[in-house]
Structure formats: structure tokens, C-alpha cells
Enzyme design. Structure first.
Site, short mmCIF file in Angstrom:
data_model
loop_
_atom_site.label_atom_id
_atom_site.label_comp_id
_atom_site.label_asym_id
_atom_site.label_seq_id
_atom_site.Cartn_x
_atom_site.Cartn_y
_atom_site.Cartn_z
N HIS A 109 -38.81 -11.57 28.55
CA HIS A 109 -37.32 -11.87 28.51
C HIS A 109 -37.06 -12.03 30.08
CE1 HIS A 109 -33.10 -11.96 27.79
NE2 HIS A 109 -32.83 -10.94 28.50
N TYR B 189 -26.27 -16.01 29.91
CA TYR B 189 -25.32 -14.77 29.77
C TYR B 189 -25.36 -14.62 31.63
CZ TYR B 189 -28.94 -11.44 29.76
OH TYR B 189 -30.18 -10.65 30.02
N ASP C 25 -29.20 -3.88 -8.35
CA ASP C 25 -28.42 -4.65 -9.47
C ASP C 25 -29.59 -5.47 -10.20
OD1 ASP C 25 -25.96 -5.62 -10.62
OD2 ASP C 25 -26.87 -7.77 -9.60
#
Length: 819
Positions: A235, A260, A539
Site C-alpha cells: 500500500h 485520497y 433459514d
């Protein structure tokens, strides 16, 4: 200085001294856990935390992630007063600008989410952007959004303040002590082995171990076969020399340029989330890594810098003080991992923060500490739950390929239905090549390649993304109408399939499921598994195969979660719980002409009398056998055919050949979803979660409190007595041109009261359909009063009138599925 005394025993051991580990230690200590040890291999913050940019943005992609980010910002503002250590938090606000109309729609939708979630937000014109951020080139800026409550902080100091706060409450923070192995016995954590460079080593017995190891976390987890799929990437950012007379500025994000900007003490930090990232540490992270940097790669960063100089011309004359390259952890879906590892009891995880670790760690540490303390999460955390990770994702080649994309996706256009492009094709149905030949355009979920839609002859087989109607909209409509008016065939092999069998199978299923499980063999039951609060953990449909065997079908994305829930609640029940997912292909065959097709390929009787709704039985099909479950997730007459993988191609070919005369159509997941939302069928993870009470979700018909005790029964009885505080409702936009996806604000009589949990286009109903919870005005507000109100849905700042219903707008009496 190395602390000499390492205890032999602790209630909890935290591995990793970055901001994540320090936050977990701090919050466990706040809950009264004094017997805590944090082990850091080198110095606190020396991995990733120390070089993070320190942006504190409150708005995230969902309500609960925003809740955690807001908690972090509030916590960091109070830490200095509590600990005496400054965190550098400055509430300077943030601006995101759009350079395209598509991005403008995205940020306006985000602004709508901010209003729903209680985050202050202002929509900006290009001139208003310039007023807040002088010197910016706004020639191509389409607009922006401003969040005044956002800010920036010093990441290292925040971590040290959290560590001090933990120590003040009795926790031990031990540096230069590496956790070499997490020890286990009988499927449960027993402690941590540790070692120091001088050769000293030992063991801490512990009830709970929390892996906060950051980019080292994956390999530590791998030693215990725990799935923690993350990978480091490089990065990049630069810090300029001092720029004279530069005023304090908000954080600026220009996602269309992958950049940024952070102003700090008269300098600008320019960071990048470039479209194709550079994975790092493929052979493991070096043992000696401590406050280290990676080699510069100016060629990689230069395209970002060139655009930045055009965007912010002051940079042209500013010298570069620092060119920084450091590693950060990224995950396959850009969401971090939190929670209890399903493989080992007592093993917890908080890692993989995808460059948002500073704003996330305060809230994540709070949520995980409460989860560990209470045995259940404080609210729905499925979005970051470690149980969503699939075991194959431990594969290092897969991770290297995928994270090269996910870093850049942070600033990519977040179009609806966007599919990952890297590391594809890992999990495929046996029918994959058949579907591909027929024109399938695949999406990916939990590693599964699934046909989302089918291209017409000559049509490009790819997504053309947009916030408007995408290139497959008409394909979806044709498939949708085939399911409604003719007959359609879907491949849902990605369903998770679980067998529960043994002498205690009935008693076990009765305890974990809310519906009546004491049914005849061959009977199919729709049910939920509930938690103690009446929230929905799973579910599913359950078919009783025999007196001692049940077959459970769950969403593919929740399989690991559901297996973990079953095993956690097994207790002393004599049952075997087995994942049988790969063994069978699932072919939903749906539509009013389905019996005509089945008559051509099977001698069996498919009449209501012989094969009623909710029944499963073996049938002959072609020259093979299948188990036919009469059930539907699209709201039409139909069967799900469960076929052993070795016979799947034959059965599929037999159906396709026989279907030529009656226009059988292959259908994808998009059409299935648009059909299910017309019928108001719930989707786990969106419409129903472990935070949503089963009665407020409108699923009380699947709960049988008179059958005896089961998990969640008391909460259901309490809710029935107290009355509902909200209801899940269905909405249809009156303007047929608009589209709904999810998270759009819902307004009742002009006021925002919630958001849509899911959305799609209802091709039969002639408009966009959404589901969402509407709070009652007072517990137990009469339904008639709720329906009498005026409702609107906000889309990118514009409000559209909607009709609302509690019953499904399509076939409310379910006559078609029983036809």
C-alpha cells in the site's frame, strides 16, 4: 523493555499488538476481565498499525458497520481524557467527489444511507466542493458529499492509548514474545505456546484465544486448520514537504482517480487504491519484520501522482518528503473477519481489515469483547462473521490472485451486481460446461460459479455495469416470465446440504428448529433456527428422510455458519452432522407447464393427490433416479430435483431435450431473485438476520410453540405477549422506470423511518419491488394504521411514491404453488 514474567494461566490470550488486539484487550478489560494477556511478537503497532493513514470515516456500507465506525470515532475522542495519551483525533470532516454521473449517483445513494443511519451529510455542487477544499481543480467534478463528523487520527497513539486503558484495568501487555502455537484438546483451545529470541519459551493455559495477528494471522490460524483467508498487499502513499499557507482541510477522496488526500500540519498525504494491487509476502511474512518498509516502486505509483497533480495543482511545486510503501492485509471480499472460528471452540478472530482498520478496530473490539463475554454477538455481524469464510479460501494462490483485485475495489464504482474478476472457477457445478454452452453468464458466491443470466445468441456474455437497467435486464425479464407463464430450469447446486442422522435426530431437530419436525418420512418442512432472542440464525428447508435421518438445505453462503450452529448446539445428542453439498446437483424446475415437461421424462405421477406440496420422494427421470422436493422459492408450481452428481448431466440433457416442444427456458439467479421478491420471500443476510425477530420478519407461521421447548421459544412467547415493534413490509414503486437494489431510505408520511433490506424489479408486477422493516408507532400499532400511511422510497436524493403491503403482492394466497 521486555516484561520478564509471563503467567502460566490466563482467562484470555490475545495474539497481536496492533490496534485490533489492543482494542479487544481494552474492551474485555472494560467488561471486567482482569485475567487477560496480550502477546506481541515485537513492539506494539510494529506490523501495520504504525504506518496506517489514520482516516476515521463514519459511513460504511450497512447500518451495523456504520454503528461500529461511529463507536470508534466516539471512543477515540474520549481516550485522551481517560488515559492521558493523545490520539490526534481531529474532526476535520471528509469530502468525496464524483467525476462521472455514475459515481455521482453512487455517492448520492451513500448520502441517503447516511441520513438513514444518523450520520450528518451534505450534498455538494462542484463550487461548494471548491469552497471547502480550495485550490482543487473542479473542471470535471460533477458533485460531492460532505460528512462533517469524519476525521483523522494518529493510529499508533490510539493503539497505545487502548493498551494503556487495558493495563489500567489489569490486563498484561507483553512485547517481544511470540505466540508460536495455539494448543488444543478435544476440539477446544487449551492455551498458547510462546517463545522469545533469547531462547526462552513457555505455555499459557487459557480458556479463550483471540487471533489479532494481522498479516501473520493466516499462518497462525493455518497451524490449527482454522480458515482465515487474508493476504498482504503493498500500500503506497507519499507525504509532501510543507506547503506554505496551506489551511486545515477535510479528508478528500477522489475514487475515480483511486486517490485520497489527508492534510496534516501543512503537508499533504496522498494515498492510492490502485486498480491492480501488488500482493506481498507470498512465502510468509519475515520473522524480523518490525516497523519496516517495502521497496519503493515509483513506476507503480506514478499514474496516481500524475492525476493528483492535475487535481490539486499545489502538489506540482511541493517536494516529496516521504515515499512510503508498507503492507496491509486484504480479504477476498473486502470485509474483515470477526467472531468465533467454527473449527475450534474458544478460538476467536479479529483480523483482515482491508485498509479500514483504524476506523473499524474500536467498534470491532467492542463487539467481539461483548460476543466473547455473552456468547452471542451484540447485533447482526454476519457481514464480517468469520463463518462466511470457505475452507478452500485458505489456498495461497487463490488469495494472491483475489487480493490483487480487492484492494482496488475499495475505490472502484460499487455498481449493483458487480462480480469479481480474479480467482474464478474454483467451485463449479457438474453442469457448468452445459450452462456455459447454453450462454450462461456466471457470477460468483462463496467460490461457486452460478449462472446469473443467459445471453441470447450473438449477445456479449458479460456484464455492462450501470446504476440504471443493465444489459441483462431484458434477459432477466424473459427468464422471469418463463418461470411465471411457462417452465424454467435453474441450477442451484450451490445450495448447502447437510445430513443429520442418528438415534437422537428427531429430538435434536425439534430443539434447534422452530417448526414441527416430528413429521412423516418424505415430508418437507420450511423452518428457521432461532437464537435465544428469537432472532433468525438460519433459514432452511428440512426433509425427513427416515425415522433417524433429516436432510437440511441452506444457502450456500451460510453453510459453514449453519454447520457451526448445529455443532455448537449438539450437546449430548447422539447424531452425526455431515456436509454432503458436493454429492448432489439441485435443479429447480418451475412454472405452470412443469407437469407437461415431467410427463415427458418420467413415468411417475406428479398430481396433487400423489405428490402434494411439501413432499419429497424418489422419482425416475430419463434413465436415472432423483429425489423430487415439491417446494418453490419463485412462487410457482414446481419441484427441486436432487440428482446425484454422476447422473446430473444425463438428467439435465433429458430435460433439455424433452423441453424443446414446450419452450423450456434456462433461467439464472437474477430471475429467481426477481420472482422471489415479488412473492416477498425472505433472503437471509438481507431481510432476515440473527438480529431480526422471527415474528417481526413475518415468519410466525413457521413457528410451532405448542410442540414443546426449542431454542428461542421463550422469546417468541414474550414477543407475542408484548406485541410487535416493527414489521417487514413489501413495497412497489409506482414509477415503473426506477430500480431498487437495497439500502434505499424508506419514508413514512415524509419522514425517514428505515431502509430497504433488498430490492429487485418485479417484471410481473410492473415495477421495482423492495422489502424493508417499518417501525410501529407504539408497540402493537394496528396494521390498518401502518398501511394507511403514505410511503416513499428515496433513490439518489429523489423520492418516489410506493405502495406498501404486508401480504405478498404476487399471489397472496399461494394458490399457484399448490396448483
Amino acid at each position: 523493555m521486555v516484561e520478564k514474567n509471563v503467567p502460566d494461566r490466563a482467562r484470555a490470550v490475545i495474539v497481536g499488538g496492533g490496534i485490533s488486539g489492543c482494542s479487544v484487550a481494552y474492551h474485555l478489560a472494560k467488561l471486567g476481565w482482569t485475567d487477560i494477556v496480550l502477546l506481541e511478537r515485537k513492539q506494539l503497532t510494529s506490523g501495520t498499525t504504525w504506518h496506517a493513514a489514520g482516516l476515521v470515516g463514519q459511513l460504511r456500507n450497512s447500518q451495523n458497520m456504520t454503528r461500529l465506525a461511529k463507536y470508534s470515532a466516539d471512543l477515540y475522542s474520549k481516550l485522551e481524557e481517560e488515559t492521558g495519551l493523545a490520539t490526534g483525533l481531529r474532526q476535520c470532516g471528509s469530502i468525496t467527489v464524483a467525476l462521472t454521473e455514475a459515481r455521482r449517483e453512487e455517492i448520492l445513494r451513500q448520502a441517503g444511507m447516511a441520513r438513514v443511519f444518523g450520520v450528518e451529510v451534505n450534498e455538494l455542487s462542484s463550487s461548494e466542493v471548491l469552497a471547502l477544499y480550495p485550490h482543487l481543480n473542479i473542471s470535471d467534478v460533477k458533485g460531492g458529499v460532505h460528512l462533517p463528523g469524519d476525521g483523522q487520527a494518529d493510529p499508533g497513539n490510539i493503539a497505545l492509548a487502548l493498551a494503556k486503558g487495558a493495563r489500567m484495568r489489569g490486563a498484561q501487555i507483553i512485547e517481544y514474545t511470540k505466540a508460536t502455537r495455539i494448543t488444543t484438546k478435544d476440539g477446544r483451545v487449551t492455551g498458547v505456546d510462546w517463545a522469545r529470541d533469547a531462547g526462552e519459551q513457555g505455555h499459557i493455559a487459557a480458556d479463550v484465544v483471540i487471533n489479532c495477528g494481522g498479516m501473520w494471522g493466516r499462518e497462525l490460524a493455518r497451524e490449527n486448520s482454522v480458515t482465515l483467508p487474508l493476504h498482504a498487499c503493498e500500500h503506497f502513499y507519499i507525504v509532501t514537504e510543507n506547503i506554505p499557507d496551506l489551511a486545515q482541510l477535510p479528508v478528500l477522496r477522489v475514487p475515480d482517480e483511486c486517490a485520497y488526500y489527508k492534510e496534516d500540519a501543512g503537508k499533504i498525504l496522498l494515498g492510492a487504491f490502485e486498480p491492480k494491487a501488488k500482493p506481498w509476502g507470498m512465502d510468509g511474512i519475515p520473522e524480523t519484520f518490525e516497523f519496516d518498509q517495502l521497496p519503493e516502486d515509483f513506476d507503480h505509483f506514478e499514474p496516481i501522482l500524475e492525476k493528483a497533480i492535475e487535481r490539486f495543482p499545489l502538489l506540482a511545486d511541493a517536494g516529496i518528503h516521504t515515499f512510503f510503501n508498507g503492507p496491509e492485509s486484504f480479504t477476498p471480499d473486502d470485509r474483515y473477519y470477526l467472531g468465533a472460528a467454527p473449527e475450534i471452540d474458544g478460538y476467536w478472530v479479529a483480523a483482515g481489515y482491508n485498509s479500514i482498520g483504524i476506523v473499524s478496530s474500536g467498534g470491532a473490539g467492542m463487539a467481539l469483547a461483548q460476543w466473547i463475554n455473552d456468547g452471542e454477538p451484540p447485533f447482526d455481524l454476519w457481514e464480517v462473521d468469520i463463518r462466511r469464510a470457505q475452507p478452500f479460501q485458505r489456498n495461497r494462490r487463490y488469495l494472491k490472485e483475489r487480493v490483487s483485485e480487492t484492494l482496488g475495489l475499495l475505490y472502484a464504482d460499487h455498481y449493483p451486481y458487480r462480480q469479481p474478476e480474479t480467482a474464478r472457477g474454483v467451485r463449479r457445478s457438474p453442469l457448468h460446461e452445459h450452462l456455459k454452452t447454453a450462454g450462461a453468464v456466471f457470477g460468483e458466491t462463496a467460490g461457486w460459479e452460478r449462472a446469473n443470466w443467459f445471453a441470447n445468441p450473438g449477445q456479449e456474455r458479460e456484464y455492462q455495469y450501470s446504476w440504471k437497467r443493465q444489459n441483462w435486464f431484458d434477459n432477466q425479464r424473459a427468464e422471469h416470465m418463463a418461470l411465471r407463464e411457462g417452465v424454467g430450469l435453474i441450477d442451484m447446486t450451490s445450495f448447502g446440504k447437510i445430513r443429520v442422522e442418528g438415534p437422537d435426530a428427531l429430538a435434536f431437530m425439534q430443539r434447534v428448529c422452530a417448526n414441527q419436525m416430528d413429521v412423516a418420512a418424505g415430508k418437507l418442512v420450511y423452518t428457521q433456527m432461532l437464537n435465544a432472542k428469537g432472532g433468525i440464525e438460519c433459514d432452511l428447508t428440512v426433509t425427513r428422510l427416515s425415522e433417524t435421518a433429516y436432510y437440511l438445505v441452506v444457502p450456500g453462503t451460510t453453510l459453514q455458519r449453519d454447520l457451526a450452529w448445529l455443532r455448537r448446539n449438539q450437546g449430548g445428542a447422539v447424531v452425526v452432522i455431515t456436509d454432503v453439498t458436493p454429492g448432489e446437483v439441485v435443479l429447480p424446475l418451475m412454472g405452470p407447464k412443469v407437469r407437461d415437461l415431467l410427463a415427458k421424462v418420467s413415468p411417475d405421477d406428479f398430481s396433487n393427490e400423489t405428490h402434494p406440496f411439501g413432499m419429497a420422494r424418489e422419482i425416475e427421470i430419463g434413465m436415472g433416479l432423483a429425489r423430487a422436493h415439491r417446494v418453490s422459492y419463485v412462487g410457482e408450481l414446481g419441484w427441486e430435483l436432487y440428482v446425484s452428481s454422476d447422473q446430473a448431466a444425463h438428467v439435465f440433457e433429458s430435460l433439455l431435450e424433452a423441453g424443446q416442444d414446450i419452450n423450456l427456458k434456462l433461467c439464472g439467479l437474477h430471475a429467481m431473485d426477481s420472482c422471489r421478491i415479488e412473492k416477498a420471500y425472505r433472503h437471509f443476510g438481507h431481510d432476515i438476520t440473527d438480529e431480526d425477530h422471527v415474528l417481526e420478519a413475518g415468519l410466525g407461521f413457521a413457528v410451532k410453540t405448542d410442540k414443546g421447548d426449542f431454542i428461542g421459544r421463550d422469546a417468541v412467547l414474550r414477543k407475542r405477549e408484548e406485541g410487535l415493534s416493527r414489521r417487514l413490509m413489501q413495497f412497489r414503486l409506482k414509477d415503473p422506470e426506477q430500480l431498487l437494489f437495497h439500502n434505499e431510505p424508506v419514508l413514512r408520511d415524509g419522514e425517514i423511518i428505515g431502509f430497504l433490506t433488498s430490492g429487485n424489479y418485479g417484471h410481473t408486477l410492473g415495477g421495482a419491488i423492495g422489502l424493508g422493516y417499518v417501525p410501529c408507532r407504539g408497540t402493537g400499532e394496528p396494521l390498518a394504521d401502518m398501511l394507511a400511511s403514505s410511503y416513499e422510497i428515496e433513490i439518489a436524493g429523489v423520492r418516489y411514491a410506493a405502495e406498501v403491503s404486508l401480504k405478498p403482492l404476487y399471489d397472496p394466497r399461494s394458490e399457484r404453488i399448490r396448483g
